[in-house]
Design a protein around this motif. Structure first.
Motif, PDB file in Angstrom:
ATOM      1  N   TYR A  26       0.835  -1.208   0.000  1.00 26.20           N
ATOM      2  CA  TYR A  26       0.000   0.000   0.000  1.00 26.20           C
ATOM      3  C   TYR A  26       0.872   1.261   0.000  1.00 26.20           C
ATOM      4  O   TYR A  26       0.389   2.368  -0.200  1.00 26.20           O
ATOM      5  CB  TYR A  26      -0.983  -0.011   1.187  1.00 26.20           C
ATOM      6  CG  TYR A  26      -0.347   0.237   2.544  1.00 26.20           C
ATOM      7  CD1 TYR A  26      -0.397   1.504   3.130  1.00 26.20           C
ATOM      8  CD2 TYR A  26       0.308  -0.780   3.231  1.00 26.20           C
ATOM      9  CE1 TYR A  26       0.184   1.743   4.368  1.00 26.20           C
ATOM     10  CE2 TYR A  26       0.878  -0.552   4.456  1.00 26.20           C
ATOM     11  CZ  TYR A  26       0.818   0.700   5.029  1.00 26.20           C
ATOM     12  OH  TYR A  26       1.403   0.931   6.256  1.00 26.20           O
ATOM     13  N   ILE A  27       2.180   1.068   0.237  1.00 24.48           N
ATOM     14  CA  ILE A  27       3.141   2.159   0.037  1.00 24.48           C
ATOM     15  C   ILE A  27       3.907   1.761  -1.236  1.00 24.48           C
ATOM     16  O   ILE A  27       4.722   0.835  -1.205  1.00 24.48           O
ATOM     17  CB  ILE A  27       4.109   2.297   1.240  1.00 24.48           C
ATOM     18  CG1 ILE A  27       3.312   2.548   2.530  1.00 24.48           C
ATOM     19  CG2 ILE A  27       5.139   3.408   0.993  1.00 24.48           C
ATOM     20  CD1 ILE A  27       4.135   2.535   3.810  1.00 24.48           C
ATOM     21  N   LYS A  66       8.002   4.857  15.723  1.00 25.53           N
ATOM     22  CA  LYS A  66       7.065   5.356  16.734  1.00 25.53           C
ATOM     23  C   LYS A  66       7.629   5.243  18.148  1.00 25.53           C
ATOM     24  O   LYS A  66       7.200   5.956  19.053  1.00 25.53           O
ATOM     25  CB  LYS A  66       5.723   4.637  16.596  1.00 25.53           C
ATOM     26  CG  LYS A  66       5.033   4.998  15.264  1.00 25.53           C
ATOM     27  CD  LYS A  66       3.844   4.120  14.910  1.00 25.53           C
ATOM     28  CE  LYS A  66       3.297   4.542  13.547  1.00 25.53           C
ATOM     29  NZ  LYS A  66       2.227   3.673  13.050  1.00 25.53           N
ATOM     30  N   ASN A 113      -1.417   4.312  14.338  1.00 27.71           N
ATOM     31  CA  ASN A 113      -1.115   5.471  13.487  1.00 27.71           C
ATOM     32  C   ASN A 113      -1.667   6.774  14.059  1.00 27.71           C
ATOM     33  O   ASN A 113      -0.976   7.805  14.052  1.00 27.71           O
ATOM     34  CB  ASN A 113      -1.663   5.248  12.075  1.00 27.71           C
ATOM     35  CG  ASN A 113      -0.835   4.223  11.307  1.00 27.71           C
ATOM     36  OD1 ASN A 113       0.060   3.593  11.872  1.00 27.71           O
ATOM     37  ND2 ASN A 113      -1.122   4.057  10.038  1.00 27.71           N
ATOM     38  N   ASN A 164      -4.495   7.626   6.478  1.00 31.38           N
ATOM     39  CA  ASN A 164      -3.815   8.470   7.466  1.00 31.38           C
ATOM     40  C   ASN A 164      -4.288   9.921   7.378  1.00 31.38           C
ATOM     41  O   ASN A 164      -4.370  10.615   8.395  1.00 31.38           O
ATOM     42  CB  ASN A 164      -2.299   8.385   7.289  1.00 31.38           C
ATOM     43  CG  ASN A 164      -1.735   7.104   7.859  1.00 31.38           C
ATOM     44  OD1 ASN A 164      -2.143   6.666   8.941  1.00 31.38           O
ATOM     45  ND2 ASN A 164      -0.807   6.478   7.157  1.00 31.38           N
ATOM     46  N   GLY A 257       7.283  -3.041  12.196  1.00 32.57           N
ATOM     47  CA  GLY A 257       7.030  -2.046  11.154  1.00 32.57           C
ATOM     48  C   GLY A 257       6.689  -2.753   9.862  1.00 32.57           C
ATOM     49  O   GLY A 257       7.134  -3.896   9.647  1.00 32.57           O
ATOM     50  N   VAL A 258       5.919  -2.094   8.989  1.00 36.75           N
ATOM     51  CA  VAL A 258       5.517  -2.759   7.732  1.00 36.75           C
ATOM     52  C   VAL A 258       6.657  -2.870   6.710  1.00 36.75           C
ATOM     53  O   VAL A 258       6.473  -3.467   5.654  1.00 36.75           O
ATOM     54  CB  VAL A 258       4.277  -2.117   7.060  1.00 36.75           C
ATOM     55  CG1 VAL A 258       3.019  -2.327   7.882  1.00 36.75           C
ATOM     56  CG2 VAL A 258       4.508  -0.654   6.749  1.00 36.75           C
ATOM     57  N   ASN A 284       2.836  -7.863  10.235  1.00 37.98           N
ATOM     58  CA  ASN A 284       4.075  -8.170  10.959  1.00 37.98           C
ATOM     59  C   ASN A 284       4.874  -9.232  10.198  1.00 37.98           C
ATOM     60  O   ASN A 284       4.294 -10.147   9.597  1.00 37.98           O
ATOM     61  CB  ASN A 284       3.729  -8.648  12.377  1.00 37.98           C
ATOM     62  CG  ASN A 284       2.992  -7.567  13.170  1.00 37.98           C
ATOM     63  OD1 ASN A 284       3.353  -6.389  13.110  1.00 37.98           O
ATOM     64  ND2 ASN A 284       1.951  -7.950  13.887  1.00 37.98           N
TER      65      ASN A 284
END
Ligand code: DON
Length: 304
Positions: A26-27, A66, A113, A164, A257-258, A284
């Motif tokens: 998705y990124i 984060k 998020n 987001n 993290g993705v 994950n």
């Protein structure tokens, strides 16, 4: 304990899972990453290091950032931080906005998020040069001055960052964030885009594993008690709707993290970072989760 031998054995054992799952797509920039990569590195508080495979390859740390933004906000705001964000596991996906509406714009915790977007807003308010200051802190705690943002990844995430953006709008509507939505999102995506290797992450998280040592990096200071509290939030919220599963299988505080990275700490013993881009449906790393499950099973070392 021969950690080097242990992680070499673990790697052989998890190879059957090497093709399970797929990298985050998705990124768009992350969809281009070769999914068949693996690295792992550990540091003990006594100065031992163990590393295998691509322990020195940098990757997108994404939500692992984060922990760094929470550390900075906790250092700056202290207990007042909790007026803007909770410390309860959400039980929902990292990008969910369902609870945000119910909780009237106060995110459940700083690792989902919405909570991390609030941390980005606080840093924009508090710091003179947020982009430089965040990077200085991460470089200092990891002891690696060449760590940097990947602005292509950040821009690619912004382009498709509808969810987001919706979260940021909801936060703004409820008055939780003070700065301009576009500036907050830009800084949030930039922090997620930082690239580090397993070795660099393992060094950085040794500072959290060894909470009895003075925590003071690039002007960010935390007391032993504050480090303990950040570790507690890693334990309860570090894996979103898989926090219970990670606690059950691994039994250590950690953060995923993705980009496929996972860090974990065994307080007063070691820090460990593992990376493999193929993710399970909850976002994950498949091989990362397996490697850490085997690590605590083999060593019989966990907080439980
Ligand atoms: O905001 C996002 O969706 C990403 N930049 C970070 C998400 C993430 O890494 C969740 N972790 N497993």
């Amino acid at each position: 304990m021969d950690y080097q031998q242990i992680i070499e054995d673990i790697y052989k054992e998890i190879l059957p899972y090497a093709k399970e799952g797929k990298q985050a797509d998705y990124i768009p920039e992350l969809a281009k990453v070769d999914p068949d990569q693996f690295g792992m590195c550990m540091h003990t508080i006594y100065g031992e290091t163990a590393a295998i495979e691509q322990a020195d390859t940098r990757f997108s740390i994404q939500s692992i950032s984060k922990v760094f933004s929470l550390a900075m906000c906790h250092s700056i705001r202290g207990e007042k931080l909790w007026e803007k964000v909770g410390k309860e596991p959400s039980g929902s996906a990292f990008n969910s906005l369902i609870r945000l509406e119910v909780e009237r714009g106060i995110p459940s915790n700083p690792f989902i998020n919405s909570g991390a977007i609030v941390m980005a807003d606080i840093l924009l308010t508090e710091l003179n040069n947020p982009e430089e200051d965040f990077l200085s802190f991460v470089r200092a705690v990891a002891g690696s001055p060449t760590i940097d943002y990947n602005r292509t990844v950040a821009a690619s995430e912004r382009e498709k960052g509808y969810l987001n953006a919706a979260i940021a709008n909801l936060l703004k509507y409820h008055g939780t964030i003070d700065n301009d939505i576009e500036e907050v999102l830009h800084f949030y995506f930039l922090m997620c885009s930082v690239e580090m290797s397993c070795r660099e992450l393992s060094v950085a998280f040794l500072a959290f594993a060894n909470h009895r040592r003075k925590f003071d990096y690039a002007g960010i200071q935390l007391t032993a008690s504050q480090v303990k509290r950040i570790n507690a939030i890693m334990q309860t919220c570090g894996f979103y709707n898989e926090a219970g599963e990670f606690s059950y299988l691994v039994g250590l505080p950690g953060k995923s993290g993705v980009g496929g990275g996972i860090v974990a700490i065994y307080p007063l013993q070691y820090s460990v970072a593992v990376w493999s881009p193929r993710l399970n449906p909850k976002g994950n790393s498949v091989m990362g989760m397996k490697a850490l499950e085997l690590l605590t099973s083999r060593t019989k070392e966990s907080i439980f």
